[in-house]
Design a protein around this motif. Sequence first.
Motif, PDB file in Angstrom:
ATOM      1  N   ASP A  58      14.044 -48.829   3.681  1.00 44.81           N
ATOM      2  CA  ASP A  58      12.662 -48.419   3.256  1.00 44.81           C
ATOM      3  C   ASP A  58      12.419 -48.946   2.077  1.00 44.81           C
ATOM      4  OD1 ASP A  58      10.389 -47.000   4.475  1.00 44.81           O
ATOM      5  OD2 ASP A  58      10.653 -45.863   3.002  1.00 44.81           O
ATOM      6  N   LEU A  59      13.283 -49.131   0.867  1.00 47.96           N
ATOM      7  CA  LEU A  59      13.050 -49.746  -0.092  1.00 47.96           C
ATOM      8  C   LEU A  59      12.796 -51.385   0.000  1.00 47.96           C
ATOM      9  CD1 LEU A  59      15.783 -47.772  -2.334  1.00 47.96           C
ATOM     10  CD2 LEU A  59      13.181 -47.895  -2.560  1.00 47.96           C
ATOM     11  N   LEU A  60      13.641 -51.823   0.907  1.00 49.07           N
ATOM     12  CA  LEU A  60      13.443 -53.357   0.960  1.00 49.07           C
ATOM     13  C   LEU A  60      12.060 -53.858   1.998  1.00 49.07           C
ATOM     14  CD1 LEU A  60      16.960 -53.880   1.946  1.00 49.07           C
ATOM     15  CD2 LEU A  60      15.791 -54.914  -0.364  1.00 49.07           C
ATOM     16  N   ALA A  61      11.797 -52.990   2.739  1.00 46.06           N
ATOM     17  CA  ALA A  61      10.915 -53.046   3.930  1.00 46.06           C
ATOM     18  C   ALA A  61      10.330 -51.882   4.613  1.00 46.06           C
ATOM     19  CB  ALA A  61      11.270 -54.013   5.088  1.00 46.06           C
ATOM     20  N   PRO A  62       9.448 -51.057   3.774  1.00 47.23           N
ATOM     21  CA  PRO A  62       8.930 -49.938   4.076  1.00 47.23           C
ATOM     22  C   PRO A  62       8.341 -49.806   5.618  1.00 47.23           C
ATOM     23  CG  PRO A  62       7.991 -50.502   2.027  1.00 47.23           C
ATOM     24  CD  PRO A  62       8.747 -51.895   2.596  1.00 47.23           C
ATOM     25  N   GLY A  63       8.973 -48.660   6.396  1.00 46.13           N
ATOM     26  CA  GLY A  63       8.595 -48.404   7.696  1.00 46.13           C
ATOM     27  C   GLY A  63       9.265 -49.434   8.719  1.00 46.13           C
ATOM     28  N   ALA A  64      10.065 -50.115   8.102  1.00 38.36           N
ATOM     29  CA  ALA A  64      11.293 -50.857   9.005  1.00 38.36           C
ATOM     30  C   ALA A  64      11.977 -50.108  10.036  1.00 38.36           C
ATOM     31  CB  ALA A  64      11.624 -52.288   8.696  1.00 38.36           C
ATOM     32  N   PRO A  65      11.981 -50.073  11.284  1.00 39.44           N
ATOM     33  CA  PRO A  65      13.155 -49.287  11.829  1.00 39.44           C
ATOM     34  C   PRO A  65      14.493 -49.688  11.560  1.00 39.44           C
ATOM     35  CG  PRO A  65      12.142 -50.924  13.522  1.00 39.44           C
ATOM     36  CD  PRO A  65      11.386 -51.065  12.207  1.00 39.44           C
ATOM     37  N   ALA A  66      15.513 -48.806  11.605  1.00 40.02           N
ATOM     38  CA  ALA A  66      16.675 -49.136  11.289  1.00 40.02           C
ATOM     39  C   ALA A  66      17.750 -48.186  12.295  1.00 40.02           C
ATOM     40  CB  ALA A  66      17.213 -48.844   9.929  1.00 40.02           C
ATOM     41  N   THR A  67      18.452 -48.888  12.909  1.00 36.25           N
ATOM     42  CA  THR A  67      19.390 -48.216  14.079  1.00 36.25           C
ATOM     43  C   THR A  67      20.827 -48.239  13.817  1.00 36.25           C
ATOM     44  OG1 THR A  67      17.634 -48.649  15.526  1.00 36.25           O
ATOM     45  CG2 THR A  67      19.643 -48.163  16.444  1.00 36.25           C
ATOM     46  N   VAL A  68      21.414 -47.188  14.061  1.00 38.23           N
ATOM     47  CA  VAL A  68      23.131 -47.237  13.814  1.00 38.23           C
ATOM     48  C   VAL A  68      23.516 -47.114  15.328  1.00 38.23           C
ATOM     49  CG1 VAL A  68      25.180 -46.208  12.966  1.00 38.23           C
ATOM     50  CG2 VAL A  68      22.914 -46.095  11.542  1.00 38.23           C
ATOM     51  N   LEU A  69      24.301 -47.934  15.747  1.00 34.81           N
ATOM     52  CA  LEU A  69      24.699 -47.979  17.327  1.00 34.81           C
ATOM     53  C   LEU A  69      25.842 -46.927  17.375  1.00 34.81           C
ATOM     54  CD1 LEU A  69      24.559 -51.770  18.084  1.00 34.81           C
ATOM     55  CD2 LEU A  69      22.871 -49.993  18.561  1.00 34.81           C
ATOM     56  N   GLY A  70      26.653 -46.680  16.548  1.00 32.78           N
ATOM     57  CA  GLY A  70      27.845 -45.763  16.405  1.00 32.78           C
ATOM     58  C   GLY A  70      28.951 -46.377  16.948  1.00 32.78           C
ATOM     59  N   LEU A  71      29.158 -47.431  16.919  1.00 31.45           N
ATOM     60  CA  LEU A  71      30.461 -48.207  17.320  1.00 31.45           C
ATOM     61  C   LEU A  71      31.415 -47.776  16.448  1.00 31.45           C
ATOM     62  CD1 LEU A  71      29.357 -51.766  18.492  1.00 31.45           C
ATOM     63  CD2 LEU A  71      29.467 -49.784  19.715  1.00 31.45           C
ATOM     64  N   PRO A  72      32.771 -47.706  16.746  1.00 25.58           N
ATOM     65  CA  PRO A  72      33.818 -47.100  15.923  1.00 25.58           C
ATOM     66  C   PRO A  72      33.904 -48.075  14.752  1.00 25.58           C
ATOM     67  CG  PRO A  72      34.688 -47.670  17.826  1.00 25.58           C
ATOM     68  CD  PRO A  72      33.324 -48.005  17.989  1.00 25.58           C
ATOM     69  N   ASP A  73      33.951 -47.574  13.378  1.00 29.37           N
ATOM     70  CA  ASP A  73      34.275 -48.438  12.288  1.00 29.37           C
ATOM     71  C   ASP A  73      35.688 -48.968  12.456  1.00 29.37           C
ATOM     72  OD1 ASP A  73      34.183 -49.488   9.729  1.00 29.37           O
ATOM     73  OD2 ASP A  73      34.099 -47.476   8.822  1.00 29.37           O
ATOM     74  N   GLY A  74      35.758 -50.118  12.208  1.00 27.64           N
ATOM     75  CA  GLY A  74      37.137 -50.824  12.170  1.00 27.64           C
ATOM     76  C   GLY A  74      37.556 -51.321  13.239  1.00 27.64           C
ATOM     77  N   ALA A  75      36.850 -50.810  14.564  1.00 30.49           N
ATOM     78  CA  ALA A  75      37.215 -51.442  15.886  1.00 30.49           C
ATOM     79  C   ALA A  75      35.718 -52.111  16.576  1.00 30.49           C
ATOM     80  CB  ALA A  75      37.515 -50.335  16.639  1.00 30.49           C
ATOM     81  N   VAL A  76      35.076 -52.807  15.812  1.00 26.61           N
ATOM     82  CA  VAL A  76      34.026 -53.538  16.305  1.00 26.61           C
ATOM     83  C   VAL A  76      34.368 -54.532  17.370  1.00 26.61           C
ATOM     84  CG1 VAL A  76      31.718 -54.817  15.896  1.00 26.61           C
ATOM     85  CG2 VAL A  76      32.401 -52.962  14.535  1.00 26.61           C
ATOM     86  N   ALA A  77      35.421 -55.312  17.019  1.00 28.73           N
ATOM     87  CA  ALA A  77      35.817 -56.332  18.050  1.00 28.73           C
ATOM     88  C   ALA A  77      36.212 -55.964  19.545  1.00 28.73           C
ATOM     89  CB  ALA A  77      37.181 -57.024  17.361  1.00 28.73           C
ATOM     90  N   GLU A  78      36.499 -54.505  19.354  1.00 27.12           N
ATOM     91  CA  GLU A  78      36.936 -53.884  20.572  1.00 27.12           C
ATOM     92  C   GLU A  78      35.415 -53.735  21.499  1.00 27.12           C
ATOM     93  OE1 GLU A  78      39.604 -50.723  20.230  1.00 27.12           O
ATOM     94  OE2 GLU A  78      40.846 -51.864  18.739  1.00 27.12           O
ATOM     95  N   HIS A  79      34.474 -53.832  20.861  1.00 30.15           N
ATOM     96  CA  HIS A  79      33.191 -53.329  21.599  1.00 30.15           C
ATOM     97  C   HIS A  79      32.328 -54.410  21.473  1.00 30.15           C
ATOM     98  CE1 HIS A  79      34.463 -48.922  21.796  1.00 30.15           C
ATOM     99  NE2 HIS A  79      35.198 -49.329  20.700  1.00 30.15           N
TER     100      HIS A  79
END
Length: 446
Positions: A101-122
Motif C-alpha cells: 500500500d505504500l508502494l501502490a496504494p490500493g493494489a491487491p496483494a495475495t499470499v498463496l500460502g505455499l510452505p516456506d522453504g518448499a516452493v520447489a515442491e509446489h
Amino acid sequence: MTRALFHHDRPGTSAAAWDAAVASLPGLALPDAPGRLVVVAAHPDDETLGAGGLVRTAYAAGWRVEVVSATHGERSHPGSPTHTPDRLAAVRAVELHRAVDLLAPGAPATVLGLPDGAVAEHEDELVAALVEVVGTHGDDVVLVAPWRGDGHPDHEAAGRAAAVAASRTDARLWEYPVWWWHWGDPSALPSAGTLRLDLGPDAVAAKSAAVQAHGSQVRPLSDAPGDEVLLGPGLLAHFARHAEVWFTGDAAPDAAPDAAPDDALDRVHRERADPWDVDSWYERRKRAVTLAALPGEHYRSGLEVGCSVGALAVDLAGRCDRLLAVDASPAAVEAARSRAAGTGGSALTVRLAQVPDEWPDGQFDLVCVSEVGYFLSPRRLDAVVERCAASLTARGHLVLCHWRHQPVGWPLAGPAVHDAFLAAGFPVLVEHQEPDFLLHVLGRPG
C-alpha cells in the motif's frame, strides 16, 4: 554459474562493490502504454527489496499493480522463542499489505500460502495461480519475479514458475535479484539482457518506507536469542541505491543454465503410460465421432498436431495414404511410435516437433488439431491458426476437437481455441457439441 552457500548473518559482497557494475548497465524503461504489472515474491519483502522501485514507478505511470507472494515466510526465524510459524505468518501478511500500500496504494496483494522453504515442491501450483492472475491478455502484462539464479531455493523456484507462466500467457518476464547481491560477484553480472532502472526521488522514498514496513525482517522480533534481525544494515544497503537491476531476455538463461523449461506435458507422459485414458469408453467414442465427422472417405496427406500417445493418429492413418503426427513431448512421441508399430501400418510417421516454430513443410488435405490447442499460449495459438490455413489444400479439411472445460494451469479453454479458428474465417462444414467436448470440421478460408 557456480552456486554459493551463503548466510544472511555473515559478511558478503558489499553494496559499494557493486556500484561500478550497476552504473555501467544500460537503462530500462517501462513500455509507453500503461498495462498490468504482476509482481511475484517467494516471501513477503521480496517484492519490496527487489522490485519496490519498479512497483512505485509503474503505479505513478498509471499501471495496474498486483502482488502475489508464494509463501507467508513463516520460517524466517525458525528458532524464535516468541513467534510460532503461524504467528509469524500472520505478522508477515500484514507487513506485506502495508508495504504494497505504500508502494501502490490500493493494489491487491495475495499470499498463496505455499510452505516456506518448499516452493520447489509446489511449482505447478504456483504456475497455475500465476496463469490465472495473468489470464488471456498476457500481451499487456509485465510479470516480474525473483531471479532464477538468485541462490535461494524458494526464489529460484518462484522464478522458474513465473518463467513458465509467462511462456503460457505471453506475458513479458523480468527477474530481480535479492540474495545474489550478498553472495554474488560483480564480475559475473550477466551482460546480455541485464538492465538498470533508475529510480526517481519519489520511488526511492516509497521503497525505503516499504522496506521499513517489513518490521519482522529489518528489526529484531525481541531481545531473545533466535529473534535477531534478519536483514541488517549491510544487506539493506544493497536495496537503498537509486537504481534496480533487472534480468530480461537472454540474461536469465545465461545466468541460470539449469533452469527447467516448461516440461509439464512431457512429465505427464513420462509418469503415466496412458495419461489421458485413451482406451476408456469416453475417449474411444470421441475418436469414433471424430472419424465419422470427416467429410472425406480418404485423404492423400494428413497432419495431426499434438498426437500424444498416438491413439487418434492410428485411426486417422487408416483414412490417409500418409499421415504425419507431431508432438513436442519426447515421451509422447516414443509412445506413439510404439503404438503405430503395433498396428503394422506404414502410413503413419511420428515426429518430434514444437509448434508453431517447427511446423512441417508441405500441403495437407487433412489437418487435425485435437486436445492440444489449450496447451498453447494465445500468441502461439494465433500462429498455429495461420500455419493451418497456409498448409491446408484448397479442398482440404481441418478437424478441431477439444474438451470444453478449463485446464488447470493454462489460460485457454477449448471453446476459445475453436473461436480463434472461426474468427480467422474457416468455413464450418460440421459442428458437434456435447457437454464435455466440442468438434468442428472446417474448410480452408476463402
